[in-house]
Design an enzyme around this catalytic site. Sequence first.
Site, PDB file in Angstrom:
ATOM      1  N   ASP A  64     -74.696  15.589  11.677  1.00 43.74           N
ATOM      2  CA  ASP A  64     -73.652  16.311  10.948  1.00 43.74           C
ATOM      3  C   ASP A  64     -74.232  17.340   9.989  1.00 43.74           C
ATOM      4  O   ASP A  64     -73.478  18.126   9.416  1.00 43.74           O
ATOM      5  CB  ASP A  64     -72.755  15.328  10.191  1.00 43.74           C
ATOM      6  CG  ASP A  64     -71.283  15.647  10.354  1.00 43.74           C
ATOM      7  OD1 ASP A  64     -70.921  16.260  11.373  1.00 43.74           O
ATOM      8  OD2 ASP A  64     -70.498  15.288   9.467  1.00 43.74           O
ATOM      9  N   ASP A  94     -63.616   2.957   8.467  1.00 45.30           N
ATOM     10  CA  ASP A  94     -63.838   1.872   9.414  1.00 45.30           C
ATOM     11  C   ASP A  94     -62.737   0.813   9.318  1.00 45.30           C
ATOM     12  O   ASP A  94     -62.173   0.401  10.338  1.00 45.30           O
ATOM     13  CB  ASP A  94     -65.218   1.239   9.191  1.00 45.30           C
ATOM     14  CG  ASP A  94     -65.521   1.008   7.715  1.00 45.30           C
ATOM     15  OD1 ASP A  94     -64.604   1.190   6.882  1.00 45.30           O
ATOM     16  OD2 ASP A  94     -66.663   0.639   7.394  1.00 45.30           O
TER      17      ASP A  94
END
Length: 1128
Positions: free
Chosen positions: A401, A831
């Site tokens: 990223d 998550d």
Amino acid sequence: MASKSPRFKHGSSMVRKITQLSNDLDHDQDQESENGGGGVATYTVHIPLTPDNQPMEIALERSTSRRVEDQYASSSLFTGGFNQVTRAHLKEKMIESESSHPQMSGVKGSSCAVPGCDGKVMTDERGLDILPCECDYKICRDCYRDALRTGEGICPGCKEPYKELDANDGYRAGQQPALPLPPGAGVSKMERRLSLMKSGTLTRSQANNDFDHAQWLFETKGSYGYGNAMWPKEPENDASSVSEWMGGDPHVFKEKPWRPLTRKLTISAAILSPYRLIIFARLVILGFFLAWRVRNPNEDALWLWGMSVVCEIWFAFSWLLDQLPKLFPVNRFADLDVLKEKFETPTPNNPSGKSDLPGIDIFVSTADPEKEPPLVTANTILSILAADYPVEKLACYVSDDGGALLTFEAMAEAASFANLWVPFCRKHDIEPRNPDSYFSMKRDPYKNKVLPDFVRDRRRVKREYDEFKVRINGLPDSIRRRSDAYNAREEIKAMKLWRENGHDEPMENVKIPKATWMADGTHWPGTWTIPASEHSRGDHASIIQVMLKPPSDEPLTGVASDANAMNLTEVDIRLPMLVYVSREKRPGYDHNKKAGAMNALVRASAIMSNGPFILNLDCDHYIFNSQALREGMCFMMDRGGDRICYVQFPQRFEGIDPSDRYANHNTVFFDVNMRALDGIQGPVYVGTGCLFRRTAIYGFDPPRVKEESSCFGRKNKKSSTVASLPETGSVEDQSFANGGAYDEGLALIPKSFGNSSLLIDSIRVAEFQGRPLADHSSIKNGRPPGALTLPRDLLDAATVAEAINVISCWYEDKTEWGLRIGWIYGSVTEDVVTGYRMHNRGWRSIYCVTKRDAFRGTAPINLTDRLHQVLRWATGSVEIFFSRNNALLASLKLKFLQRIAYLNVGIYPFTSIFLIVYCFLPALSLLTGQFIVQSLQVTFLVYLLGITVTLVLLAILEVKWSGIELEEWWRNEQFWLIGGTSAHLAAVLQGLLKVMAGIEISFTLTSKSAGDDENDEFADLYIIKWTSLMIPPITIMMVNLIAIAVAVSRTIYSEDRKWSSLLGGVFFSLWVLAHLYPFAKGLMGRRGRTPTIVFVWSGLISITISLLWVAIDPPSGSSDIGGSFQFP
């Protein structure tokens, strides 16, 4: 319309629908209904064309042009993005060092023989030149394509036409042709659907339009062939021509014993029954105790009594939320022998014994090479490439990223070193398969090793790994020196051009960007070391590089070499596909941090490999057990596995101090709470070490789901299963849909998933491949054996270009990515939210605890880093509580106890408000001479004893059924109070600021690097880094210590000594201080380095403050300092 013969094109839809062999299907159904349903239609069902499963017409010798395209796509760096043309940059090399593995990207073939061309000949999976003509004339890809396009297909060498193998020319040896396609099969868009027929005996579920394979297989005389499910022909007299196992007898499976892949191991009733009984007893005691506390106030200190009662009621409520989900803990066992028997043993459907396991795409995420060292990420990649799973079924995607060239070249170095490391692991059965962990083991590396060349091989690999580490460590300097040299050359060129144009003035105003250069002398398209426009962390193009191209379908053993090299003649040297991905980033777009990066990988992998299962790992979590993937697959492929959304593995950590001072192992959570949730609807998703079902990530409901209402009576939307997904087809094919719902659903597909047709087509393929085997009548929604044994398709430039398209920054605009599909946006703990959404749709999850740890990673052992990590988790929980992901708003598909567990996830940070008040109560009691009760009555002490004894018994029984140590349980209790009085309180404040004022929370990346002291493995443990989170615990400690000194002094000097109040206050103060002991120890730094004067000063300050308090507020009955106390 005349029927056309089917064509097989790469990049076209991979699912084929076969129409009926006789007359119109609906017409036949009407006749059947009129005749009582006695007739059985004769038709063929072809399994969908997928990367892992293709029709036999494609399972041929790969054509030369296709192999060349595959090599070109695998050797090119693809870039593109918003308002940019997608380009493929052919790379002759990615790193300065050389690699000899044929799968390694880069052109390493011979030179092209065409005059004036300096290109290289493409190579095959063995590294041999791909020569399209029988005369063996060496020609590169570009010249070959020119010869086909402009030279009428004439070979420049022999001047004869090229003889290109077509997909219909022949078949591989040992493989029989597929069943003939019926007339008209290639004309309708139905060929892109799963080949599921609708007839009187072949039914779909009325609720969700699912086709029931098991019903067809066991209620008819159907049998399975090579990738085809077909009705058998009329029985012939010669019964020997039909295989006994594959005959039309519907009872044939009943004669073969069926064995499950997994077993649920219940915990002994001798432990679990008393455990539940004590929970109930403690609940009753707490109820009576709180009722007694409310009815018996302390009239002398109502404020103290009121605060304590409110806190105690909240603590009881919080304990209940935490304890109720622990009522049904379970253990599970996966049988790898049965998995091998079912999926990798020769059968009539799979005579060669090729693996019938589904594919797995493994995601590794990294963002900053400074905080996440490339060597750590490279070791994780090597452990994945060496995993014990069919090579052709694995694909590893690395998400960078940060778009850093350092990460790119480190991954290329890892791919190069894998050429030696992976065969070494396979040959000698190495565990663990992370080279850094393996060579750092303290146990005997030669135990159970019997091959005579192991010592020599290990010595060579160790030397190569040391050189590999040096190359990785030297990459930053190498990139800097290379870039400086190329930039200096560019400056000289610019100055020369400036002078040639007749400019006499100095070239000071002309700015030449300081670019970052790749090893082949081209600009790095990602983030430059010195940021520039379109080359910074938040502004760069999409990048995809296939570092290891997809392996060949057949095992590839090594060749005989010199005596100094490893003997790999009996070892498979193939490597799984490895892809570097860096999604596009542009200013003005919200890139959604890690969740956005994971969704980009989901889409790119769907285009390139489309594994029906996805394993995500953090860059510092490596595969410690090479068979962990197989154990997870046992649950997915077992009976009822199609309703499992993910298999969560426990997180295990290395590099933790032996005493685990700050409860970094989190054993109570991973071995107690998660096991207990496994007995309800499944564990929560914890961000790494999780094996997902791809269709669950896509936001679909599980099969055979029923329409439910939410807790507040709201009717949920119609269930969205893969079977209900509208299919792109012709107008006449809409008979498979329900009225106008087809047009509406078809229009919503791009709105949900985006405008990539390849991505949409891959959904049904992934769903079919992820089904369990239909080898038993109890298995619903299964797939036929042998359906995934055929080779995956080759890559081409168009496919990779489409993958570039789906990771562009604009792709998610006006779609449901991050809202309902993929990883969910809007929380720093994406998550937990993602797992909650799956459970809320009716999926269940599984907790897989392997005998040998499945994965291992690192955790911050420094106090400050640990507090910031807990702060991020708690902040995400507060966001969840104030969002629509609050468990109170869940549907009825979420089970009650699972709802309680998720409710606790959102509520637990708020306990910090009551906890910090309660930690000050003992000090306030000691300073004021009052207590939370009027006096220490027997009733109060009995209640207190009952609460304490039941707590101790529960702790002992939890230790018994979970297998943790009592010390680990105590460490968890200590850090619960440390985190509750620091990070949790800050999280509540930050969460409230975000909800009320819209102030965003900064995300701090957890550091994965070690301390500077190389001689001490736990150097980070002793580093003191100040943070404002330390203020509340320090204040609590100081106030309680001072309060104890003041209370003791007052009692000694007082005429009316209230020992009961003193003892009660001191007891509770010591309880607080005992929990804060690890925190105090962390403030002292390294043992032995805290000067003695610090302790002397602390004692003097405490005594001075105590005496000052007594002087200001003398004991009753005396106005003098010191009261009536006299020294002897």
